[in-house]
Design a protein around this motif. Structure first.
Motif, PDB file in Angstrom:
ATOM      1  N   GLN A  51     -12.247   7.726   4.237  1.00 14.24           N
ATOM      2  CA  GLN A  51     -11.112   8.604   4.496  1.00 14.24           C
ATOM      3  C   GLN A  51      -9.836   7.792   4.434  1.00 14.24           C
ATOM      4  O   GLN A  51      -9.757   6.720   5.025  1.00 14.24           O
ATOM      5  N   ALA A  52      -8.873   8.295   3.709  1.00 11.04           N
ATOM      6  CA  ALA A  52      -7.600   7.560   3.619  1.00 11.04           C
ATOM      7  C   ALA A  52      -6.450   8.551   3.634  1.00 11.04           C
ATOM      8  O   ALA A  52      -6.588   9.697   3.229  1.00 11.04           O
ATOM      9  N   LEU A  53      -5.307   8.059   4.146  1.00 13.40           N
ATOM     10  CA  LEU A  53      -4.076   8.848   4.136  1.00 13.40           C
ATOM     11  C   LEU A  53      -3.117   8.206   3.142  1.00 13.40           C
ATOM     12  O   LEU A  53      -3.276   7.039   2.796  1.00 13.40           O
ATOM     13  N   GLU A  54      -2.118   8.946   2.695  1.00 13.62           N
ATOM     14  CA  GLU A  54      -1.021   8.319   1.951  1.00 13.62           C
ATOM     15  C   GLU A  54      -0.420   7.274   2.891  1.00 13.62           C
ATOM     16  O   GLU A  54      -0.028   7.611   4.012  1.00 13.62           O
ATOM     17  N   SER A  55      -0.353   6.036   2.457  1.00  8.41           N
ATOM     18  CA  SER A  55       0.072   4.973   3.368  1.00  8.41           C
ATOM     19  C   SER A  55       1.554   5.100   3.712  1.00  8.41           C
ATOM     20  O   SER A  55       2.402   5.213   2.831  1.00  8.41           O
ATOM     21  N   ARG A  56       1.860   5.081   5.013  1.00  9.34           N
ATOM     22  CA  ARG A  56       3.238   5.304   5.471  1.00  9.34           C
ATOM     23  C   ARG A  56       3.599   4.308   6.589  1.00  9.34           C
ATOM     24  O   ARG A  56       2.736   3.868   7.343  1.00  9.34           O
ATOM     25  N   PRO A  57       4.907   4.015   6.726  1.00 10.08           N
ATOM     26  CA  PRO A  57       5.333   3.170   7.851  1.00 10.08           C
ATOM     27  C   PRO A  57       5.214   3.920   9.171  1.00 10.08           C
ATOM     28  O   PRO A  57       5.052   5.144   9.201  1.00 10.08           O
ATOM     29  N   LEU A  58       5.336   3.177  10.273  1.00 13.09           N
ATOM     30  CA  LEU A  58       5.104   3.771  11.600  1.00 13.09           C
ATOM     31  C   LEU A  58       6.052   4.925  11.917  1.00 13.09           C
ATOM     32  O   LEU A  58       5.668   5.918  12.530  1.00 13.09           O
ATOM     33  N   GLN A  60       0.829  -1.213   0.000  1.00  7.54           N
ATOM     34  CA  GLN A  60       0.000   0.000   0.000  1.00  7.54           C
ATOM     35  C   GLN A  60       0.864   1.264   0.000  1.00  7.54           C
ATOM     36  O   GLN A  60       0.500   2.278  -0.602  1.00  7.54           O
ATOM     37  N   GLY A  61       2.036   1.206   0.641  1.00  2.86           N
ATOM     38  CA  GLY A  61       2.962   2.344   0.616  1.00  2.86           C
ATOM     39  C   GLY A  61       3.552   2.520  -0.773  1.00  2.86           C
ATOM     40  O   GLY A  61       3.689   3.637  -1.277  1.00  2.86           O
ATOM     41  N   GLY A  62       3.899   1.389  -1.413  1.00  2.26           N
ATOM     42  CA  GLY A  62       4.441   1.445  -2.775  1.00  2.26           C
ATOM     43  C   GLY A  62       3.435   2.018  -3.749  1.00  2.26           C
ATOM     44  O   GLY A  62       3.771   2.819  -4.626  1.00  2.26           O
ATOM     45  N   ALA A  63       2.158   1.648  -3.586  1.00  6.58           N
ATOM     46  CA  ALA A  63       1.110   2.163  -4.471  1.00  6.58           C
ATOM     47  C   ALA A  63       0.959   3.667  -4.291  1.00  6.58           C
ATOM     48  O   ALA A  63       0.784   4.420  -5.251  1.00  6.58           O
ATOM     49  N   CYS A  64       1.059   4.141  -3.036  1.00  6.51           N
ATOM     50  CA  CYS A  64       0.895   5.572  -2.766  1.00  6.51           C
ATOM     51  C   CYS A  64       2.063   6.381  -3.307  1.00  6.51           C
ATOM     52  O   CYS A  64       1.927   7.579  -3.553  1.00  6.51           O
ATOM     53  N   ALA A  65       3.226   5.730  -3.490  1.00  7.59           N
ATOM     54  CA  ALA A  65       4.369   6.470  -4.040  1.00  7.59           C
ATOM     55  C   ALA A  65       4.167   6.718  -5.528  1.00  7.59           C
ATOM     56  O   ALA A  65       4.761   7.618  -6.105  1.00  7.59           O
ATOM     57  N   LYS A  66       3.314   5.903  -6.159  1.00  7.86           N
ATOM     58  CA  LYS A  66       3.136   6.017  -7.612  1.00  7.86           C
ATOM     59  C   LYS A  66       1.993   6.947  -7.993  1.00  7.86           C
ATOM     60  O   LYS A  66       1.985   7.547  -9.044  1.00  7.86           O
ATOM     61  N   CYS A  67       0.941   7.021  -7.178  1.00  7.75           N
ATOM     62  CA  CYS A  67      -0.164   7.909  -7.524  1.00  7.75           C
ATOM     63  C   CYS A  67      -0.852   8.401  -6.253  1.00  7.75           C
ATOM     64  O   CYS A  67      -0.618   7.867  -5.173  1.00  7.75           O
ATOM     65  N   LYS A  68      -1.692   9.438  -6.425  1.00  7.04           N
ATOM     66  CA  LYS A  68      -2.316  10.046  -5.247  1.00  7.04           C
ATOM     67  C   LYS A  68      -3.408   9.146  -4.682  1.00  7.04           C
ATOM     68  O   LYS A  68      -4.172   8.542  -5.430  1.00  7.04           O
ATOM     69  N   VAL A  69      -3.509   9.125  -3.361  1.00  2.00           N
ATOM     70  CA  VAL A  69      -4.509   8.284  -2.726  1.00  2.00           C
ATOM     71  C   VAL A  69      -5.921   8.760  -3.091  1.00  2.00           C
ATOM     72  O   VAL A  69      -6.842   7.942  -3.248  1.00  2.00           O
ATOM     73  N   ASP A  76      -6.866   9.957  -5.963  1.00  2.00           N
ATOM     74  CA  ASP A  76      -7.170   9.414  -7.292  1.00  2.00           C
ATOM     75  C   ASP A  76      -7.543   7.935  -7.204  1.00  2.00           C
ATOM     76  O   ASP A  76      -8.458   7.465  -7.876  1.00  2.00           O
ATOM     77  N   MET A  77      -6.821   7.207  -6.335  1.00  2.00           N
ATOM     78  CA  MET A  77      -7.117   5.768  -6.191  1.00  2.00           C
ATOM     79  C   MET A  77      -8.516   5.571  -5.602  1.00  2.00           C
ATOM     80  O   MET A  77      -9.280   4.719  -6.048  1.00  2.00           O
ATOM     81  N   LEU A  78      -8.848   6.398  -4.584  1.00  2.00           N
ATOM     82  CA  LEU A  78     -10.174   6.277  -3.966  1.00  2.00           C
ATOM     83  C   LEU A  78     -11.271   6.538  -4.986  1.00  2.00           C
ATOM     84  O   LEU A  78     -12.270   5.823  -5.056  1.00  2.00           O
ATOM     85  N   GLU A  79     -11.045   7.572  -5.810  1.00  2.00           N
ATOM     86  CA  GLU A  79     -12.072   7.918  -6.800  1.00  2.00           C
ATOM     87  C   GLU A  79     -12.213   6.808  -7.840  1.00  2.00           C
ATOM     88  O   GLU A  79     -13.325   6.449  -8.242  1.00  2.00           O
ATOM     89  N   ALA A  80     -11.056   6.241  -8.257  1.00  2.00           N
ATOM     90  CA  ALA A  80     -11.104   5.181  -9.273  1.00  2.00           C
ATOM     91  C   ALA A  80     -11.863   3.958  -8.757  1.00  2.00           C
ATOM     92  O   ALA A  80     -12.597   3.307  -9.495  1.00  2.00           O
TER      93      ALA A  80
END
Ligand code: SF4
Ligand code: SF4
Length: 252
Positions: free
Chosen positions: A117-124, A93-102, A104-108
């Motif tokens: 509600q979603a955030l750009e996925s990040r490690p702790l 999920q972090g790799g996916a967020c590095a490629k496109c905006k969250v 845009d993914m939610l809308e798609a």
């Protein structure tokens, strides 16, 4: 009432596949003589929110409630251990967020008027201080038990971030990169799995995340020399959350 209360642990999940929670659950019997499980919502219905000695947290921070939960866990835990690639690197999920905006993914996926509600996925460690990072997809049970034993004795554990190749050599494996020309990413992937894939004759695809100071440029050059689309293969590392800056010196 116990005269010497056992140390308390919490095992919590954010956004992940529960792989680490399962590894911990399967090995809990080995810990139970030494710890009290204050909280493990995946495995028990009675959980308390009090202070704990060790909190193991799986998953990445991908939603606002993940972040609130992580801050609550950090505030109550003496040691915070990030368990698994999602918690340490952000994983898929972090790799996916590095490629496109969250957004845009939610809308798609959910359309324009989604209330999710979603955030750009990040490690702790993007949000809180992490004491120990235990990578893996999922984690290795022996490494988990050894890390826990160290923390119960108040020692920070030593975790190697040497490459998988080191474990291959210890296992006396034939090198699949050299002998079978497979696109093995072991030279730039963190050890810990015991070189699982090369030991079975397959190439490592980088699921434990990057090793310490990985030589991505040299890895890409070797893959190109062997006739592979190096960038395509190196992208597997990004799929498991390897950050973009590690690839800056690549020249292929
Ligand atoms: S098989 Fe892969 S991990 Fe093992 S020594 Fe060769 S390159 Fe390294
Ligand atoms: S992909 Fe690499 S790091 Fe993952 S289990 Fe296989 S050898 Fe280990």
């Amino acid at each position: 009432m116990e005269t010497n209360p056992r140390p308390c642990i919490a095992v919590e999940g954010l956004t992940g596949c529960a792989g680490e929670l399962l590894v911990i659950l399967e090995n809990l019997d080995k810990l139970l003589p030494f710890v009290r499980v204050a909280s493990f919502p995946f495995a028990q219905s009675q959980n308390d929110d009090g202070p704990v000695d060790i909190a193991f947290v799986e998953g990445s921070v991908s939603q606002p409630h993940d972040l609130e939960k992580l801050k609550r866990i950090r505030a109550k835990a003496r040691w915070l251990v990030a368990v698994g690639n999602c918690a340490v690197w952000g994983c898929v999920q972090g790799g996916a967020c590095a490629k496109c905006k969250v957004t845009d993914m939610l809308e798609a996926v959910y359309g324009q008027h989604s209330e999710i509600q979603a955030l750009e996925s990040r490690p702790l460690d993007a949000y809180v201080n992490v004491d120990v990072k235990l990578s893996g997809c999922p984690i290795d049970k022996t490494q988990f038990l050894s890390v826990t034993a160290s923390l119960l004795k108040d020692h920070l554990p030593y975790i190697t971030h040497k490459p998988v190749c080191l474990e291959c050599k210890l296992n006396e494996n034939p090198c699949v990169l050299i002998e079978k020309n497979l696109p093995c990413l072991g030279p730039v992937t963190a050890a810990g799995c015991g070189a699982l894939c090369p030991s079975l004759g397959a190439a490592c695809y980088g699921c434990w995340g990057p090793s310490q100071a990985p030589q991505m440029d040299a890895m890409a050059t070797i893959l190109s020399e062997k006739g592979y689309e190096a960038l395509e293969i190196m992208n597997r590392l990004k799929t498991f959350g390897a950050p973009e800056h590690l690839f800056e010196r690549m020249n292929v």
